[in-house]
Design a protein around this motif. Structure first.
Motif, PDB file in Angstrom:
ATOM      1  N   MET A 159       0.820  -1.211   0.000  1.00 52.85           N
ATOM      2  CA  MET A 159       0.000   0.000   0.000  1.00 52.85           C
ATOM      3  C   MET A 159       0.858   1.268   0.000  1.00 52.85           C
ATOM      4  SD  MET A 159      -3.097  -0.890  -0.231  1.00 52.85           S
ATOM      5  CE  MET A 159      -4.274  -2.197   0.079  1.00 52.85           C
ATOM      6  N   ALA A 160       0.275   2.339  -0.459  1.00 50.84           N
ATOM      7  CA  ALA A 160       0.951   3.635  -0.467  1.00 50.84           C
ATOM      8  C   ALA A 160       1.259   4.064   0.963  1.00 50.84           C
ATOM      9  CB  ALA A 160       0.065   4.669  -1.155  1.00 50.84           C
ATOM     10  N   PRO A 161       2.339   4.822   1.188  1.00 53.32           N
ATOM     11  CA  PRO A 161       2.754   5.167   2.555  1.00 53.32           C
ATOM     12  C   PRO A 161       1.748   6.010   3.322  1.00 53.32           C
ATOM     13  CG  PRO A 161       4.060   6.370   0.932  1.00 53.32           C
ATOM     14  CD  PRO A 161       3.288   5.330   0.177  1.00 53.32           C
ATOM     15  N   GLU A 162       0.926   6.766   2.610  1.00 57.64           N
ATOM     16  CA  GLU A 162       0.005   7.652   3.320  1.00 57.64           C
ATOM     17  C   GLU A 162      -1.228   6.924   3.859  1.00 57.64           C
ATOM     18  OE1 GLU A 162      -0.690   7.991  -1.152  1.00 57.64           O
ATOM     19  OE2 GLU A 162       1.025   8.062   0.230  1.00 57.64           O
ATOM     20  N   LEU A 163      -1.436   5.642   3.498  1.00 58.89           N
ATOM     21  CA  LEU A 163      -2.629   4.912   3.932  1.00 58.89           C
ATOM     22  C   LEU A 163      -2.428   4.390   5.354  1.00 58.89           C
ATOM     23  CD1 LEU A 163      -5.409   4.000   2.837  1.00 58.89           C
ATOM     24  CD2 LEU A 163      -4.340   1.813   2.271  1.00 58.89           C
ATOM     25  N   SER A 164      -3.309   4.777   6.267  1.00 56.59           N
ATOM     26  CA  SER A 164      -3.209   4.331   7.660  1.00 56.59           C
ATOM     27  C   SER A 164      -3.775   2.926   7.808  1.00 56.59           C
ATOM     28  CB  SER A 164      -3.981   5.285   8.575  1.00 56.59           C
ATOM     29  OG  SER A 164      -5.382   5.136   8.352  1.00 56.59           O
ATOM     30  N   LEU A 165      -3.449   2.304   8.922  1.00 54.37           N
ATOM     31  CA  LEU A 165      -3.925   0.940   9.177  1.00 54.37           C
ATOM     32  C   LEU A 165      -5.450   0.902   9.239  1.00 54.37           C
ATOM     33  CD1 LEU A 165      -3.490  -2.036   9.854  1.00 54.37           C
ATOM     34  CD2 LEU A 165      -3.117  -1.374  12.243  1.00 54.37           C
ATOM     35  N   ASP A 166      -6.053   1.860   9.949  1.00 57.22           N
ATOM     36  CA  ASP A 166      -7.520   1.867  10.074  1.00 57.22           C
ATOM     37  C   ASP A 166      -8.185   2.055   8.716  1.00 57.22           C
ATOM     38  OD1 ASP A 166      -7.389   1.455  12.775  1.00 57.22           O
ATOM     39  OD2 ASP A 166      -7.582   3.586  13.315  1.00 57.22           O
ATOM     40  N   ASP A 167      -7.682   3.019   7.932  1.00 56.94           N
ATOM     41  CA  ASP A 167      -8.269   3.251   6.610  1.00 56.94           C
ATOM     42  C   ASP A 167      -8.089   2.035   5.711  1.00 56.94           C
ATOM     43  OD1 ASP A 167      -9.090   5.754   7.325  1.00 56.94           O
ATOM     44  OD2 ASP A 167      -7.407   6.813   6.398  1.00 56.94           O
ATOM     45  N   CYS A 168      -6.913   1.425   5.794  1.00 52.35           N
ATOM     46  CA  CYS A 168      -6.646   0.240   4.972  1.00 52.35           C
ATOM     47  C   CYS A 168      -7.631  -0.870   5.308  1.00 52.35           C
ATOM     48  CB  CYS A 168      -5.216  -0.233   5.197  1.00 52.35           C
ATOM     49  SG  CYS A 168      -4.776  -1.699   4.249  1.00 52.35           S
ATOM     50  N   ARG A 169      -7.825  -1.105   6.588  1.00 52.34           N
ATOM     51  CA  ARG A 169      -8.737  -2.176   7.001  1.00 52.34           C
ATOM     52  C   ARG A 169     -10.162  -1.907   6.529  1.00 52.34           C
ATOM     53  NH1 ARG A 169      -8.431  -5.346  12.639  1.00 52.34           N
ATOM     54  NH2 ARG A 169     -10.051  -6.888  12.202  1.00 52.34           N
ATOM     55  N   VAL A 170     -10.607  -0.675   6.690  1.00 51.46           N
ATOM     56  CA  VAL A 170     -11.975  -0.322   6.272  1.00 51.46           C
ATOM     57  C   VAL A 170     -12.146  -0.527   4.776  1.00 51.46           C
ATOM     58  CG1 VAL A 170     -13.580   1.602   6.001  1.00 51.46           C
ATOM     59  CG2 VAL A 170     -12.400   1.236   8.197  1.00 51.46           C
ATOM     60  N   ARG A 171     -11.174  -0.076   3.991  1.00 54.27           N
ATOM     61  CA  ARG A 171     -11.297  -0.177   2.532  1.00 54.27           C
ATOM     62  C   ARG A 171     -11.209  -1.632   2.056  1.00 54.27           C
ATOM     63  NH1 ARG A 171      -7.756   4.260  -0.562  1.00 54.27           N
ATOM     64  NH2 ARG A 171      -8.938   3.314  -2.288  1.00 54.27           N
ATOM     65  N   ILE A 172     -10.346  -2.424   2.695  1.00 60.97           N
ATOM     66  CA  ILE A 172     -10.250  -3.843   2.318  1.00 60.97           C
ATOM     67  C   ILE A 172     -11.550  -4.561   2.650  1.00 60.97           C
ATOM     68  CG2 ILE A 172      -9.114  -6.036   2.866  1.00 60.97           C
ATOM     69  CD1 ILE A 172      -7.444  -4.360   1.069  1.00 60.97           C
ATOM     70  N   GLU A 173     -12.102  -4.295   3.826  1.00 63.62           N
ATOM     71  CA  GLU A 173     -13.373  -4.924   4.201  1.00 63.62           C
ATOM     72  C   GLU A 173     -14.474  -4.519   3.233  1.00 63.62           C
ATOM     73  OE1 GLU A 173     -14.191  -3.919   8.229  1.00 63.62           O
ATOM     74  OE2 GLU A 173     -12.909  -5.513   9.063  1.00 63.62           O
ATOM     75  N   ARG A 174     -14.499  -3.257   2.866  1.00 66.70           N
ATOM     76  CA  ARG A 174     -15.526  -2.778   1.931  1.00 66.70           C
ATOM     77  C   ARG A 174     -15.378  -3.474   0.584  1.00 66.70           C
ATOM     78  NH1 ARG A 174     -15.044   3.176   1.778  1.00 66.70           N
ATOM     79  NH2 ARG A 174     -13.416   2.830   0.217  1.00 66.70           N
ATOM     80  N   TRP A 175     -14.138  -3.612   0.131  1.00 65.24           N
ATOM     81  CA  TRP A 175     -13.923  -4.277  -1.156  1.00 65.24           C
ATOM     82  C   TRP A 175     -14.359  -5.746  -1.107  1.00 65.24           C
ATOM     83  CZ3 TRP A 175     -10.249  -8.212  -2.288  1.00 65.24           C
ATOM     84  CH2 TRP A 175     -10.223  -8.591  -3.633  1.00 65.24           C
ATOM     85  N   LEU A 176     -14.001  -6.439  -0.028  1.00 66.09           N
ATOM     86  CA  LEU A 176     -14.389  -7.849   0.096  1.00 66.09           C
ATOM     87  C   LEU A 176     -15.907  -7.994   0.169  1.00 66.09           C
ATOM     88  CD1 LEU A 176     -11.686  -9.118   2.631  1.00 66.09           C
ATOM     89  CD2 LEU A 176     -11.878  -9.751   0.229  1.00 66.09           C
ATOM     90  N   GLN A 177     -16.545  -7.088   0.887  1.00 64.43           N
ATOM     91  CA  GLN A 177     -17.994  -7.169   1.026  1.00 64.43           C
ATOM     92  C   GLN A 177     -18.722  -6.830  -0.267  1.00 64.43           C
ATOM     93  OE1 GLN A 177     -18.571  -4.542   4.344  1.00 64.43           O
ATOM     94  NE2 GLN A 177     -17.890  -6.061   5.857  1.00 64.43           N
ATOM     95  N   SER A 178     -18.031  -6.144  -1.178  1.00 69.71           N
ATOM     96  CA  SER A 178     -18.652  -5.821  -2.465  1.00 69.71           C
ATOM     97  C   SER A 178     -18.460  -6.952  -3.471  1.00 69.71           C
ATOM     98  CB  SER A 178     -18.052  -4.527  -3.023  1.00 69.71           C
ATOM     99  OG  SER A 178     -16.697  -4.730  -3.425  1.00 69.71           O
ATOM    100  N   GLY A 179     -17.999  -8.115  -2.993  1.00 69.34           N
ATOM    101  CA  GLY A 179     -17.754  -9.247  -3.879  1.00 69.34           C
ATOM    102  C   GLY A 179     -18.969  -9.657  -4.688  1.00 69.34           C
ATOM    103  N   ASP A 180     -20.155  -9.420  -4.159  1.00 71.36           N
ATOM    104  CA  ASP A 180     -21.370  -9.749  -4.911  1.00 71.36           C
ATOM    105  C   ASP A 180     -21.413  -9.010  -6.242  1.00 71.36           C
ATOM    106  OD1 ASP A 180     -22.084 -11.329  -2.858  1.00 71.36           O
ATOM    107  OD2 ASP A 180     -23.705 -10.056  -2.091  1.00 71.36           O
ATOM    108  N   ALA A 181     -20.751  -7.850  -6.284  1.00 69.38           N
ATOM    109  CA  ALA A 181     -20.807  -7.049  -7.499  1.00 69.38           C
ATOM    110  C   ALA A 181     -19.755  -7.464  -8.522  1.00 69.38           C
ATOM    111  CB  ALA A 181     -20.631  -5.562  -7.148  1.00 69.38           C
ATOM    112  N   TRP A 182     -18.633  -8.036  -8.058  1.00 69.26           N
ATOM    113  CA  TRP A 182     -17.558  -8.314  -9.016  1.00 69.26           C
ATOM    114  C   TRP A 182     -17.214  -9.783  -9.184  1.00 69.26           C
ATOM    115  CZ3 TRP A 182     -13.580 -10.758  -6.554  1.00 69.26           C
ATOM    116  CH2 TRP A 182     -13.363 -10.486  -5.200  1.00 69.26           C
TER     117      TRP A 182
END
Length: 585
Positions: A248-271
């Protein structure tokens, strides 16, 4: 160079598929440049085979190969070091070499080294008159060797791009992680995310039904979606069939990374067209640039993914505590194998079993103890569950049975007559010759089968019912006693329990401890004892620690008891003394 290392080096050389291949202009340019830089008539890209030097490229040499014996390039491959011989005729090792006999006097060679440290041969220059080499020439030849190795890797099938996903592969990930410290501040905090698109069982089941194209489609859909979600903020690498790691890019925090990864995984129905048959998960591994090895980042991220699957969560962050626990498990597993061969770390202790009707000691349970020379005493509750999940379950049980029978025979010779119980792991019941091995050991120690009792858990007996049935039936036919251990804690099937050829049911200590103040436990123990008697079993209560508990389990219908009220687990000499004193009273 050890034989093992040489074998690995030759294996790497053959995997590169370079030997006996046609000339290549890409290599010839490098070889010509080497001859020009040194002003010498001879240069070569020389690969060290098992018995020869083969030239992938050469200038000033007519033949393609020379013997490996006393070849300077072979020495470079053996040592993986730069070699200079100012005059071959002055060197006692090389003066009789093939090169010296053919007029070569000067040699310089830089190793062609893979990223795994295997020296394949040398980028070498040769002359017909003696000479020295300057530092700048040494550096130039080293650079030319690196160029040759880059060309080797470029032409080899182990390229840098996965053909299915179009992502850089594991090799590129390792190189890029090494280069990261050159471009970023040392110690900079970064995040790596490892994504598993399916767990192994899901992947195997789906691929079996839908074929390999299923995996290809799963990968391409995930990569396309991930790129759309993260864009340039992530650098992706395809590191296994259905796994990719993302830096990941250096500016991405752990909390933001976790939220975005969870959101992406949960959107699996779409992709994902495989959303109903797979459960993707991700592990996040924080690391410091220049201070954490690329493969260690991959390892810790793998651990985080496994933690996610174990917790039933889509994402988990690397836990140093969990990692330390897994490292200890691995250490124990490795060290236990050494303990089996050491003869001074493992021992058995024995806890008496008492007939509640008359107070006599009628048996004992053999319990394994392990004292490691550095780690100290290790609880069987910690190491046995690990051992039982591996191929060491068989030798561990064999060791325990032999030690128990040896002690049983010694007691038998000392007029101590009792039945000895030994715990058996679930994998033992799947061994086709397990019953035969037990009978063979009984005969070897001169112990009758009815003196040995094998304890199995309900879960072990039901894990592979057909195989367990065959093993238990063979043991029963041989006269070996069978006990169902930890009764009440497994997933009992009453229909199956009534068919097990057992003699004894041992009620788990969890139902016995605290029975004095718990009416529900008293009712449960009474019900289990009644059921066991109806099925023809003798009943043993484990974990009896007080006289009141002993009276209660006897009133509930238990035939025998075992626990600290009578004795803790005793060393053999202590047990013999306790037995004689108990018999006298």
């Amino acid at each position: 160079m050890t034989c093992h290392t040489e074998a690995a080096r030759l294996d790497t050389l053959r995997k590169l598929d370079l030997l006996d291949t046609p000339p290549s202009e890409a290599f010839d340019r490098i070889t010509r440049m080497a001859a020009q830089v040194f002003g010498l008539p001879i240069a070569a890209v020389s690969l060290t085979d098992s018995d020869r030097q083969w030239f992938k490229s050469r200038v000033g040499i007519e033949h393609w190969t020379i013997p490996r014996l006393r070849a300077p390039c072979a020495t470079v491959a053996d040592t993986a070091g730069f070699l200079v011989i100012p005059d071959l005729l002055d060197d006692p090792h090389f003066r009789d070499s093939h090169l010296a006999r053919n007029g070569v006097r000067f040699y310089a060679g830089a190793p062609l080294t893979t990223r795994d440290g295997h020296a394949l041969g040398a980028m070498c220059v040769l002359g017909t008159t003696p000479r020295q080499i300057t530092q700048s020439e040494r550096d130039a030849l080293t650079d030319l060797a690196a160029m040759a190795m880059s060309q080797i890797e470029l032409q080899h099938a182990m390229g840098r791009i996965d053909p299915i996903s179009g992502l850089p592969n594991r090799n590129q990930y390792i190189d890029d992680m090494g280069d990261l410290e050159k471009d970023r501040p040392a110690g900079e905090a970064r995040l790596a995310v490892l994504v598993h698109l399916a767990n192994p069982e899901q992947l195997a089941n789906a691929a079996r039904v839908m074929g390999s194209s299923y995996v290809d489609r799963l990968v391409t859909e995930a990569v396309r979606s991930f790129r759309a979600e993260f864009g340039a903020a992530a650098r992706m690498y395809h590191v296994a069939a259905t796994q990719f790691i993302v830096v990941m890019a250096p500016e991405l925090s752990l909390d933001d990374c976790r939220v975005r990864i969870e959101r992406w995984l949960q959107s699996g129905d779409a992709w994902s067209t495989s959303r109903f048959v797979t459960s993707p998960a991700a592990g996040i591994a924080p690391f410091a640039v220049g201070r954490t090895d690329a493969l260690d980042v991959l390892r810790t991220a793998q651990g985080a993914v496994h933690d996610a699957y174990a917790a039933g969560a889509p994402v988990a962050v690397y836990s140093p505590a969990e990692d330390a626990a897994w490292r200890r498990r691995f250490t124990l597993l490795t060290e236990f194998g050494n303990a089996l061969a050491a003869h001074d770390q493992l021992r058995l202790v024995y806890q008496p079993r008492i007939d509640l009707a008359n107070g006599a000691c009628v048996g004992a349970e053999a319990l394994l103890r392990w004292t490691h020379p550095e780690l100290g005493g290790i609880s069987p509750g910690e190491f046995m569950p690990i051992v039982e999940q591996t191929s060491m379950a068989r030798p561990a049980t064999a060791w325990i049975v032999d030690a128990a029978l040896r002690q049983l025979r010694a007691w038998q010779d000392a007029d101590i007559a009792l039945t000895l119980s030994v715990n058996v792991a679930a994998p033992n019941l799947l061994e086709p010759d397990f019953a035969l091995q037990i009978v063979t050991r009984l005969q070897a120690h001169g112990v009758t089968p009815d003196r040995l009792e094998l304890e199995i858990t309900e879960s072990a007996a039901m894990g592979n019912q057909a195989a367990a049935d065959r093993t238990l039936a063979a043991l029963h036919a041989a006269g070996v006693r069978i006990a169902i251990d930890d009764f009440g804690t497994g997933y009992s099937s009453l229909a199956y329990l009534q068919s097990i050829p057992a003699h004894v049911v041992k009620i788990d200590q969890g139902f016995v401890r605290g029975i004095e103040a718990d009416a529900r436990k008293r009712a449960l123990v009474a019900a289990m004892a009644s059921l066991s008697h109806d099925l023809g079993y003798r009943v043993v209560a484990e974990g009896v620690e007080t006289a009141e508990a002993a009276a209660l389990v006897r009133a509930a219908g238990c035939d025998e008891a075992q626990g600290w009220l009578y004795a803790r687990a005793l060393e053999p000499a202590q047990f013999a003394l306790w037995y004689r004193e108990a018999a006298a009273h």
